[in-house]
Design a protein around this motif. Structure first.
Motif, PDB file in Angstrom:
ATOM      1  N   SER A 119       0.827  -1.207   0.000  1.00 17.06           N
ATOM      2  CA  SER A 119       0.000   0.000   0.000  1.00 17.06           C
ATOM      3  C   SER A 119       0.861   1.258   0.000  1.00 17.06           C
ATOM      4  O   SER A 119       1.737   1.411   0.843  1.00 17.06           O
ATOM      5  CB  SER A 119      -0.895   0.035   1.236  1.00 17.06           C
ATOM      6  N   PRO A 120       0.605   2.195  -0.909  1.00 15.93           N
ATOM      7  CA  PRO A 120       1.315   3.473  -0.885  1.00 15.93           C
ATOM      8  C   PRO A 120       0.548   4.482  -0.015  1.00 15.93           C
ATOM      9  O   PRO A 120      -0.660   4.402   0.138  1.00 15.93           O
ATOM     10  CB  PRO A 120       1.277   3.907  -2.356  1.00 15.93           C
ATOM     11  N   ASN A 121       1.252   5.424   0.574  1.00 16.26           N
ATOM     12  CA  ASN A 121       0.633   6.557   1.256  1.00 16.26           C
ATOM     13  C   ASN A 121      -0.405   6.146   2.300  1.00 16.26           C
ATOM     14  O   ASN A 121      -1.561   6.536   2.242  1.00 16.26           O
ATOM     15  CB  ASN A 121       0.004   7.508   0.224  1.00 16.26           C
ATOM     16  N   THR A 122       0.002   5.350   3.243  1.00 18.73           N
ATOM     17  CA  THR A 122      -0.944   4.941   4.286  1.00 18.73           C
ATOM     18  C   THR A 122      -0.430   5.369   5.654  1.00 18.73           C
ATOM     19  O   THR A 122       0.283   4.628   6.326  1.00 18.73           O
ATOM     20  CB  THR A 122      -1.159   3.418   4.276  1.00 18.73           C
ATOM     21  N   ASP A 123      -0.764   6.576   6.038  1.00 14.76           N
ATOM     22  CA  ASP A 123      -0.408   7.050   7.374  1.00 14.76           C
ATOM     23  C   ASP A 123      -1.265   6.308   8.395  1.00 14.76           C
ATOM     24  O   ASP A 123      -2.477   6.221   8.246  1.00 14.76           O
ATOM     25  CB  ASP A 123      -0.681   8.541   7.518  1.00 14.76           C
ATOM     26  N   GLY A 124      -0.655   5.801   9.424  1.00 15.61           N
ATOM     27  CA  GLY A 124      -1.421   5.164  10.487  1.00 15.61           C
ATOM     28  C   GLY A 124      -2.211   6.215  11.247  1.00 15.61           C
ATOM     29  O   GLY A 124      -3.428   6.241  11.234  1.00 15.61           O
ATOM     30  N   VAL A 125      -1.499   7.110  11.912  1.00 20.82           N
ATOM     31  CA  VAL A 125      -2.123   8.236  12.609  1.00 20.82           C
ATOM     32  C   VAL A 125      -1.387   9.483  12.164  1.00 20.82           C
ATOM     33  O   VAL A 125      -0.177   9.606  12.348  1.00 20.82           O
ATOM     34  CB  VAL A 125      -2.040   8.088  14.140  1.00 20.82           C
ATOM     35  N   HIS A 126      -2.099  10.400  11.574  1.00 23.90           N
ATOM     36  CA  HIS A 126      -1.516  11.672  11.133  1.00 23.90           C
ATOM     37  C   HIS A 126      -1.932  12.725  12.161  1.00 23.90           C
ATOM     38  O   HIS A 126      -3.120  12.951  12.372  1.00 23.90           O
ATOM     39  CB  HIS A 126      -2.030  12.034   9.734  1.00 23.90           C
ATOM     40  N   ILE A 127      -0.942  13.368  12.793  1.00 22.66           N
ATOM     41  CA  ILE A 127      -1.214  14.363  13.837  1.00 22.66           C
ATOM     42  C   ILE A 127      -0.671  15.697  13.379  1.00 22.66           C
ATOM     43  O   ILE A 127       0.502  15.809  13.017  1.00 22.66           O
ATOM     44  CB  ILE A 127      -0.555  13.955  15.160  1.00 22.66           C
ATOM     45  N   THR A 128      -1.524  16.713  13.380  1.00 26.33           N
ATOM     46  CA  THR A 128      -1.099  18.054  12.982  1.00 26.33           C
ATOM     47  C   THR A 128      -1.814  19.113  13.828  1.00 26.33           C
ATOM     48  O   THR A 128      -2.978  18.953  14.182  1.00 26.33           O
ATOM     49  CB  THR A 128      -1.347  18.289  11.469  1.00 26.33           C
ATOM     50  N   SER A 129      -1.103  20.167  14.163  1.00 26.26           N
ATOM     51  CA  SER A 129      -1.655  21.303  14.910  1.00 26.26           C
ATOM     52  C   SER A 129      -2.426  20.854  16.146  1.00 26.26           C
ATOM     53  O   SER A 129      -3.515  21.345  16.424  1.00 26.26           O
ATOM     54  CB  SER A 129      -2.569  22.145  14.007  1.00 26.26           C
ATOM     55  N   SER A 130      -1.857  19.916  16.886  1.00 27.51           N
ATOM     56  CA  SER A 130      -2.521  19.365  18.061  1.00 27.51           C
ATOM     57  C   SER A 130      -1.546  19.299  19.227  1.00 27.51           C
ATOM     58  O   SER A 130      -0.337  19.334  19.044  1.00 27.51           O
ATOM     59  CB  SER A 130      -3.048  17.956  17.762  1.00 27.51           C
ATOM     60  N   SER A 131      -2.097  19.177  20.451  1.00 25.34           N
ATOM     61  CA  SER A 131      -1.251  19.047  21.633  1.00 25.34           C
ATOM     62  C   SER A 131      -1.844  18.011  22.577  1.00 25.34           C
ATOM     63  O   SER A 131      -3.045  17.726  22.537  1.00 25.34           O
ATOM     64  CB  SER A 131      -1.111  20.398  22.350  1.00 25.34           C
ATOM     65  N   ALA A 132      -0.985  17.458  23.414  1.00 27.55           N
ATOM     66  CA  ALA A 132      -1.376  16.446  24.404  1.00 27.55           C
ATOM     67  C   ALA A 132      -2.076  15.259  23.749  1.00 27.55           C
ATOM     68  O   ALA A 132      -3.197  14.899  24.099  1.00 27.55           O
ATOM     69  CB  ALA A 132      -2.235  17.063  25.495  1.00 27.55           C
ATOM     70  N   VAL A 133      -1.383  14.643  22.773  1.00 27.28           N
ATOM     71  CA  VAL A 133      -1.906  13.455  22.084  1.00 27.28           C
ATOM     72  C   VAL A 133      -1.099  12.252  22.570  1.00 27.28           C
ATOM     73  O   VAL A 133       0.127  12.259  22.509  1.00 27.28           O
ATOM     74  CB  VAL A 133      -1.784  13.580  20.552  1.00 27.28           C
ATOM     75  N   SER A 134      -1.794  11.213  23.044  1.00 28.34           N
ATOM     76  CA  SER A 134      -1.102  10.001  23.470  1.00 28.34           C
ATOM     77  C   SER A 134      -1.661   8.795  22.717  1.00 28.34           C
ATOM     78  O   SER A 134      -2.845   8.727  22.416  1.00 28.34           O
ATOM     79  CB  SER A 134      -1.244   9.787  24.976  1.00 28.34           C
ATOM     80  N   ILE A 135      -0.758   7.858  22.402  1.00 28.49           N
ATOM     81  CA  ILE A 135      -1.134   6.612  21.738  1.00 28.49           C
ATOM     82  C   ILE A 135      -0.531   5.482  22.565  1.00 28.49           C
ATOM     83  O   ILE A 135       0.691   5.416  22.731  1.00 28.49           O
ATOM     84  CB  ILE A 135      -0.608   6.554  20.293  1.00 28.49           C
ATOM     85  N   THR A 136      -1.390   4.590  23.084  1.00 26.63           N
ATOM     86  CA  THR A 136      -0.914   3.494  23.920  1.00 26.63           C
ATOM     87  C   THR A 136      -1.575   2.183  23.523  1.00 26.63           C
ATOM     88  O   THR A 136      -2.671   2.168  22.969  1.00 26.63           O
ATOM     89  CB  THR A 136      -1.207   3.765  25.407  1.00 26.63           C
ATOM     90  N   HIS A 137      -0.884   1.108  23.807  1.00 27.60           N
ATOM     91  CA  HIS A 137      -1.408  -0.252  23.602  1.00 27.60           C
ATOM     92  C   HIS A 137      -2.020  -0.430  22.216  1.00 27.60           C
ATOM     93  O   HIS A 137      -3.127  -0.941  22.084  1.00 27.60           O
ATOM     94  CB  HIS A 137      -2.420  -0.616  24.693  1.00 27.60           C
ATOM     95  N   SER A 138      -1.322   0.034  21.191  1.00 33.15           N
ATOM     96  CA  SER A 138      -1.833  -0.001  19.822  1.00 33.15           C
ATOM     97  C   SER A 138      -0.837  -0.678  18.891  1.00 33.15           C
ATOM     98  O   SER A 138       0.350  -0.787  19.211  1.00 33.15           O
ATOM     99  CB  SER A 138      -2.130   1.423  19.342  1.00 33.15           C
ATOM    100  N   ASP A 139      -1.307  -1.125  17.732  1.00 32.48           N
ATOM    101  CA  ASP A 139      -0.484  -1.858  16.779  1.00 32.48           C
ATOM    102  C   ASP A 139      -0.752  -1.332  15.372  1.00 32.48           C
ATOM    103  O   ASP A 139      -1.898  -1.323  14.922  1.00 32.48           O
ATOM    104  CB  ASP A 139      -0.825  -3.342  16.859  1.00 32.48           C
ATOM    105  N   PHE A 140       0.310  -0.874  14.672  1.00 36.86           N
ATOM    106  CA  PHE A 140       0.173  -0.328  13.329  1.00 36.86           C
ATOM    107  C   PHE A 140       1.043  -1.114  12.360  1.00 36.86           C
ATOM    108  O   PHE A 140       2.222  -1.331  12.593  1.00 36.86           O
ATOM    109  CB  PHE A 140       0.614   1.146  13.266  1.00 36.86           C
ATOM    110  N   ALA A 141       0.472  -1.516  11.235  1.00 41.81           N
ATOM    111  CA  ALA A 141       1.193  -2.143  10.123  1.00 41.81           C
ATOM    112  C   ALA A 141       0.643  -1.495   8.860  1.00 41.81           C
ATOM    113  O   ALA A 141      -0.409  -1.879   8.361  1.00 41.81           O
ATOM    114  CB  ALA A 141       0.979  -3.648  10.116  1.00 41.81           C
ATOM    115  N   THR A 142       1.340  -0.483   8.345  1.00 39.72           N
ATOM    116  CA  THR A 142       0.769   0.355   7.290  1.00 39.72           C
ATOM    117  C   THR A 142       1.656   0.481   6.068  1.00 39.72           C
ATOM    118  O   THR A 142       2.114   1.553   5.717  1.00 39.72           O
ATOM    119  CB  THR A 142       0.440   1.765   7.806  1.00 39.72           C
ATOM    120  N   GLY A 143       1.876  -0.598   5.387  1.00 40.01           N
ATOM    121  CA  GLY A 143       2.631  -0.547   4.140  1.00 40.01           C
ATOM    122  C   GLY A 143       4.120  -0.577   4.364  1.00 40.01           C
ATOM    123  O   GLY A 143       4.623  -0.566   5.474  1.00 40.01           O
ATOM    124  N   LYS A 144       4.836  -0.591   3.271  1.00 39.01           N
ATOM    125  CA  LYS A 144       6.283  -0.727   3.286  1.00 39.01           C
ATOM    126  C   LYS A 144       6.938   0.570   2.854  1.00 39.01           C
ATOM    127  O   LYS A 144       6.561   1.161   1.863  1.00 39.01           O
ATOM    128  CB  LYS A 144       6.680  -1.854   2.331  1.00 39.01           C
TER     129      LYS A 144
END
Length: 66
Positions: free
Chosen positions: A39-64
């Motif tokens: 897969s081309p162009n597959t952002d798992g989580v795209h974060i922009t113009s944000s604050s206090a963002v947390s990601i826990t206990h998660s699993d991402f497999a989004t292309g090569k």
């Protein structure tokens, strides 16, 4: 503001799976994201113009990365 994304599953989204934009105090927990290795162009989580963002206990497999 003050968002919780919990126990979500995403598979084969076209571009970004999750977009966090202009947000504050976002908690992403127990999220699984999967796209095929080719897969081309597959952002798992795209974060922009944000604050206090947390990601826990998660699993991402989004292309090569080429």
């Amino acid at each position: 503001r003050n968002v919780i994304l919990k126990s979500l599953r995403f598979r084969n989204s076209a571009q970004s799976h999750i977009l966090v934009m202009g947000s504050q105090n976002v908690h992403i927990k127990d999220v699984k994201i999967k796209s095929p290795e080719i897969s081309p162009n597959t952002d798992g989580v795209h974060i922009t113009s944000s604050s206090a963002v947390s990601i826990t206990h998660s699993d991402f497999a989004t292309g090569k990365f080429i």
